[in-house]
Design a protein around this motif. Structure first.
Motif, PDB file in Angstrom:
ATOM      1  N   UNK A   1       0.803  -1.167   0.110  1.00  0.00           N
ATOM      2  CA  UNK A   1      -0.174   0.102   0.062  1.00  0.00           C
ATOM      3  C   UNK A   1       0.958   1.309   0.007  1.00  0.00           C
ATOM      4  N   UNK A   2       0.443   2.486  -0.559  1.00  0.00           N
ATOM      5  CA  UNK A   2       1.047   3.727  -0.753  1.00  0.00           C
ATOM      6  C   UNK A   2       0.272   4.682   0.179  1.00  0.00           C
ATOM      7  N   UNK A   3       1.229   5.551   0.741  1.00  0.00           N
ATOM      8  CA  UNK A   3       0.593   6.696   1.601  1.00  0.00           C
ATOM      9  C   UNK A   3       1.239   7.891   1.490  1.00  0.00           C
ATOM     10  N   UNK A   4       1.076   8.729   0.861  1.00  0.00           N
ATOM     11  CA  UNK A   4       1.680  10.234   0.548  1.00  0.00           C
ATOM     12  C   UNK A   4       2.961  10.034   0.003  1.00  0.00           C
ATOM     13  N   UNK A   5       3.240   9.172  -0.911  1.00  0.00           N
ATOM     14  CA  UNK A   5       4.642   8.853  -1.548  1.00  0.00           C
ATOM     15  C   UNK A   5       5.346   7.924  -0.828  1.00  0.00           C
ATOM     16  N   UNK A   6       4.790   7.299   0.001  1.00  0.00           N
ATOM     17  CA  UNK A   6       5.730   6.320   0.956  1.00  0.00           C
ATOM     18  C   UNK A   6       4.925   4.669   0.750  1.00  0.00           C
ATOM     19  N   UNK A   7       5.888   3.782   0.205  1.00  0.00           N
ATOM     20  CA  UNK A   7       5.385   2.667   0.054  1.00  0.00           C
ATOM     21  C   UNK A   7       5.717   1.806   1.045  1.00  0.00           C
ATOM     22  N   UNK A   8       4.577   0.834   1.715  1.00  0.00           N
ATOM     23  CA  UNK A   8       4.791   0.078   3.048  1.00  0.00           C
ATOM     24  C   UNK A   8       5.427  -1.182   2.665  1.00  0.00           C
ATOM     25  N   UNK A   9       6.549  -1.523   3.239  1.00  0.00           N
ATOM     26  CA  UNK A   9       7.192  -2.803   2.968  1.00  0.00           C
ATOM     27  C   UNK A   9       6.519  -3.685   3.852  1.00  0.00           C
ATOM     28  N   UNK A  10       6.303  -3.479   5.446  1.00  0.00           N
ATOM     29  CA  UNK A  10       6.133  -4.398   6.310  1.00  0.00           C
ATOM     30  C   UNK A  10       5.584  -3.699   7.229  1.00  0.00           C
ATOM     31  N   UNK A  11       4.571  -4.500   8.431  1.00  0.00           N
ATOM     32  CA  UNK A  11       4.363  -4.155   9.374  1.00  0.00           C
ATOM     33  C   UNK A  11       5.468  -4.527  10.693  1.00  0.00           C
ATOM     34  N   UNK A  12       5.809  -3.266  11.229  1.00  0.00           N
ATOM     35  CA  UNK A  12       6.795  -3.801  12.317  1.00  0.00           C
ATOM     36  C   UNK A  12       6.248  -3.992  13.907  1.00  0.00           C
ATOM     37  N   UNK A  13       5.277  -3.407  13.985  1.00  0.00           N
ATOM     38  CA  UNK A  13       4.663  -3.540  15.315  1.00  0.00           C
ATOM     39  C   UNK A  13       3.256  -2.817  15.514  1.00  0.00           C
ATOM     40  N   UNK A  14       2.534  -3.616  16.372  1.00  0.00           N
ATOM     41  CA  UNK A  14       1.083  -3.127  16.379  1.00  0.00           C
ATOM     42  C   UNK A  14       0.774  -3.352  17.828  1.00  0.00           C
ATOM     43  N   UNK A  15      -0.213  -2.204  18.309  1.00  0.00           N
ATOM     44  CA  UNK A  15      -0.638  -2.389  19.780  1.00  0.00           C
ATOM     45  C   UNK A  15      -1.862  -1.774  19.787  1.00  0.00           C
ATOM     46  N   UNK A  16      -2.579  -1.624  20.810  1.00  0.00           N
ATOM     47  CA  UNK A  16      -3.658  -0.950  20.847  1.00  0.00           C
ATOM     48  C   UNK A  16      -3.760   0.586  20.724  1.00  0.00           C
ATOM     49  N   UNK A  17      -2.363   1.038  20.879  1.00  0.00           N
ATOM     50  CA  UNK A  17      -2.305   2.680  20.901  1.00  0.00           C
ATOM     51  C   UNK A  17      -1.513   3.227  19.716  1.00  0.00           C
ATOM     52  N   UNK A  18      -0.819   2.462  19.001  1.00  0.00           N
ATOM     53  CA  UNK A  18      -0.194   2.722  17.941  1.00  0.00           C
ATOM     54  C   UNK A  18       0.449   1.645  16.841  1.00  0.00           C
ATOM     55  N   UNK A  19       0.650   1.821  15.628  1.00  0.00           N
ATOM     56  CA  UNK A  19       1.280   1.041  14.611  1.00  0.00           C
ATOM     57  C   UNK A  19       2.598   1.614  13.931  1.00  0.00           C
ATOM     58  N   UNK A  20       3.561   0.710  13.793  1.00  0.00           N
ATOM     59  CA  UNK A  20       4.746   0.917  13.101  1.00  0.00           C
ATOM     60  C   UNK A  20       4.798   0.305  11.901  1.00  0.00           C
ATOM     61  N   UNK A  21       5.193   0.976  10.779  1.00  0.00           N
ATOM     62  CA  UNK A  21       5.422   0.229   9.568  1.00  0.00           C
ATOM     63  C   UNK A  21       6.729   0.943   8.976  1.00  0.00           C
ATOM     64  N   UNK A  22       7.204  -0.255   8.137  1.00  0.00           N
ATOM     65  CA  UNK A  22       8.510   0.110   7.447  1.00  0.00           C
ATOM     66  C   UNK A  22       8.209   0.525   6.071  1.00  0.00           C
ATOM     67  N   UNK A  23       8.510   1.627   5.539  1.00  0.00           N
ATOM     68  CA  UNK A  23       8.136   2.309   4.459  1.00  0.00           C
ATOM     69  C   UNK A  23       9.227   2.646   3.543  1.00  0.00           C
ATOM     70  N   UNK A  24       9.253   2.805   2.313  1.00  0.00           N
ATOM     71  CA  UNK A  24      10.033   3.351   1.522  1.00  0.00           C
ATOM     72  C   UNK A  24       9.757   4.516   0.775  1.00  0.00           C
ATOM     73  N   UNK A  25      10.567   5.627   0.784  1.00  0.00           N
ATOM     74  CA  UNK A  25      10.121   6.950   0.145  1.00  0.00           C
ATOM     75  C   UNK A  25      10.496   6.585  -1.328  1.00  0.00           C
ATOM     76  N   UNK A  26       9.096   6.711  -2.041  1.00  0.00           N
ATOM     77  CA  UNK A  26       9.477   6.603  -3.459  1.00  0.00           C
ATOM     78  C   UNK A  26      10.189   7.496  -4.564  1.00  0.00           C
TER      79      UNK A  26
END
Length: 578
Positions: free
Chosen positions: A265-290
């Protein structure tokens, strides 16, 4: 926004004037980066250090430099007024604390302060003291700021407000619409006390270059007998954007939360490579600047809190805190250069593992030289927070990344407290206490802010764990504590019982670092580090007394000597009777 951007010309000057030392300071920040100029604007600041204070010169220079740098680090989603107030509150808090290090009657770190921010089609200013801001338009001059002075007589007056004077800062803040050709003059009282408004208006109305005007105003002040420092910044608006940011700002403060993301998936010019962490309060994703191909970590708020204003405010402040801290031992938050369509922020990618995971896989105990190296790195990271008036409040092995080269970086700004901000917003209320029971100062968990000493407690707990082979100073019982009475029942466990090579003086340093009594705990990280690396004479004295008092070998030696003497007496009496 279109192609038309804000354009300015300006001239600035700060001169010793009629005094031996220049206690004034000026600074400016006009970003070359189009995104920063659009979303934060251009920043100008002038300060006049209070001459009766010991450190007026240092106060003025610190105030203008810090403001122009840190204002640009505030989130795009904050208004100018809110951003300026946040930054000035932290600067005021720092100056106030420095001022109270002095025991003399003089005030220490005090300065007047005036800042002008030009953003889109609006001028914003923040002011305290008796330096001034003038606005000139179409030949008419007006003073925008108020002089915060109290006049006792024609010869006697005193400054009523200044940065560093009180724990709470009372700012004058306002704004006005901009027009092409508008001019603004920021000046210290070396100008305003010796050059009247009629002459200032005349000079600003002329067609000469701004540099020539500033030099003439300086010379006029000197000709009129100026016995003070002379500082001024003259700005002219030469071009304005085609539309106001007001509507856009309203949109930015209400950015929607991103949906759950997945690889590709892509968001504002960043391509999601993988999910790094998820909790009830936040989510971290490894992304690549296109655009650049750089890998970043994208942190998103949890959809569980999309209607929680306090949560959103804290999430936005995480980005601001991260942008302000610059340390090799703290994860870097990345300033974004593209508009956002969702609420999130970016951090550098750290290809490592948590200290908790790394330590769990090591033979116990680890070598003392390695353990102390890790503790020193964590302390250096904490010092970067403390220099900015921030307390981490949730330091634990899970919030520290261990990299392949053996270096560490502190991560997670979710619980950070910034001194000086309480006057701007009400303290956030939380259903659960910030921090983690095993590592956080019990004073935090009971609702009391112990400041730097709280981070010392967490660092000392981590140090204890590293040196003892994975144990905690109060055992697992600390995680069951809920009240002050529960904590009163805790007893420190000597680290030497888990690692026999730990000397008593070292154990006493650990004990002092995790003391539940703040009066007994270290007041600075450096004191703690010093006692870990070299024996504290006070602890060595305690060790000698303890050995004399409790040495079991000495006890048996004395007891054996007693029985030997008794035996000799019995034998002697027996021989006498014969």
């Amino acid at each position: 926004m279109g192609d038309v951007k804000l354009a300015l010309s300006f001239s600035r000057l700060s001169d010793v004037g009629g005094k031996a030392v220049n206690e004034d300071a000026v600074a400016s920040a006009v970003p070359d980066d189009a995104h920063l100029l659009t979303y934060k604007g251009a920043c100008f600041a002038l300060a006049d250090g209070v001459s009766t204070a010991e450190a007026g010169q240092q106060a003025s220079q610190r105030a203008v430099t810090r403001f122009c740098h840190e204002y640009l680090q505030t989130p795009d989603t904050w208004s100018v007024a809110y951003s300026a107030a946040q930054v000035l509150a932290t600067i005021n808090n720092e100056l106030y604390e420095l001022s109270h290090q002095f025991v003399h009657d003089q005030k220490g770190y005090l300065t007047t302060f005036t800042a002008l921010i030009l953003k889109s089609q609006t001028a914003h200013f923040a002011h305290i003291g008796d330096s001034r801001l003038y606005h000139w338009r179409d030949g008419v001059l007006s003073q925008l700021t108020q002089d915060h002075t109290t006049v006792l007589s024609e010869q006697r007056q005193f400054l009523g407000r200044a940065l560093g004077m009180d724990a709470r800062v009372e700012l004058q803040q306002s704004s006005l619409s901009l027009g092409v050709g508008d001019r603004f003059l920021l000046c210290s009282d070396g100008i305003s006390d010796f050059v009247n408004d009629v002459l200032i208006q005349h000079e600003l109305s002329g067609p000469d270059p701004l540099d020539d005007i500033t030099l003439r105003l300086k010379q006029q002040a000197l000709n009129n007998g100026c016995d003070d420092n002379i500082s001024l910044i003259l700005i002219e608006v030469t071009q304005l954007p085609e539309q106001s940011l007001d509507d856009l700002n309203q949109h930015l403060t209400r950015l929607p939360f991103p949906p759950a993301l997945s690889a590709g998936m892509k968001l504002d010019g960043y391509k999601v490579l993988s999910e790094l962490f998820a909790s009830s309060r936040s989510h971290l994703y490894l992304v690549e600047d296109e655009d650049t191909g750089e890998q970043r970590v994208l942190k998103c708020p949890s959809l569980n809190y999309d209607d929680d204003a306090l949560y959103i405010d804290r999430f936005i402040r995480e980005e601001w805190i991260g942008l302000r801290i610059d340390s090799h031992y703290v994860v870097k938050v990345i300033r974004q250069h593209r508009p956002r369509t969702f609420l999130y922020y970016l951090m550098e990618y750290l290809p490592g593992q948590s200290l908790e995971t790394w330590f769990g896989n090591q033979p116990k105990p680890i070598k003392p030289a390695l353990a102390i190296k890790l503790v020193k790195q964590i302390a250096d990271g904490l010092k970067a927070f403390h220099r900015m008036g921030a307390i981490h409040q949730d330091l634990k092995p899970g919030n520290i990344v261990y990299l392949a080269d053996g270096s560490l970086k502190i991560v997670d700004f979710g619980s950070v407290y910034v001194a000086g901000l309480a006057e701007i917003y009400s303290p956030l209320q939380h259903e659960t206490a910030l921090g983690t029971a095993a590592y956080s100062d019990p004073h935090y968990l009971l609702g009391h802010n112990s400041g730097v000493q709280g981070d010392i407690y967490a660092l000392a707990t981590i140090a204890y764990e590293l040196f003892s082979g994975g144990h905690l100073p109060y055992g697992n019982a600390v995680e069951e504590c809920r009240t002050a009475a529960d904590y009163d029942k805790l007893r420190y466990r000597s680290a030497s019982q888990f690692n026999a090579v730990i000397p008593t003086w070292f154990d006493r340093a650990l004990q002092k670092g995790v003391s539940l009594d703040l009066s007994m705990r270290y007041n600075s990280l450096q004191q703690f580090l010093t006692d870990l690396q070299q024996p504290n004479p006070a602890f060595l004295h305690e060790e000698v007394k303890l050995e004399h008092k409790t040495n079991p070998l000495l006890f048996w030696q004395l007891l054996s000597g007693f029985w030997f003497i008794t035996l000799l007496l019995v034998v002697w009496l027996f021989l006498l009777r014969r």
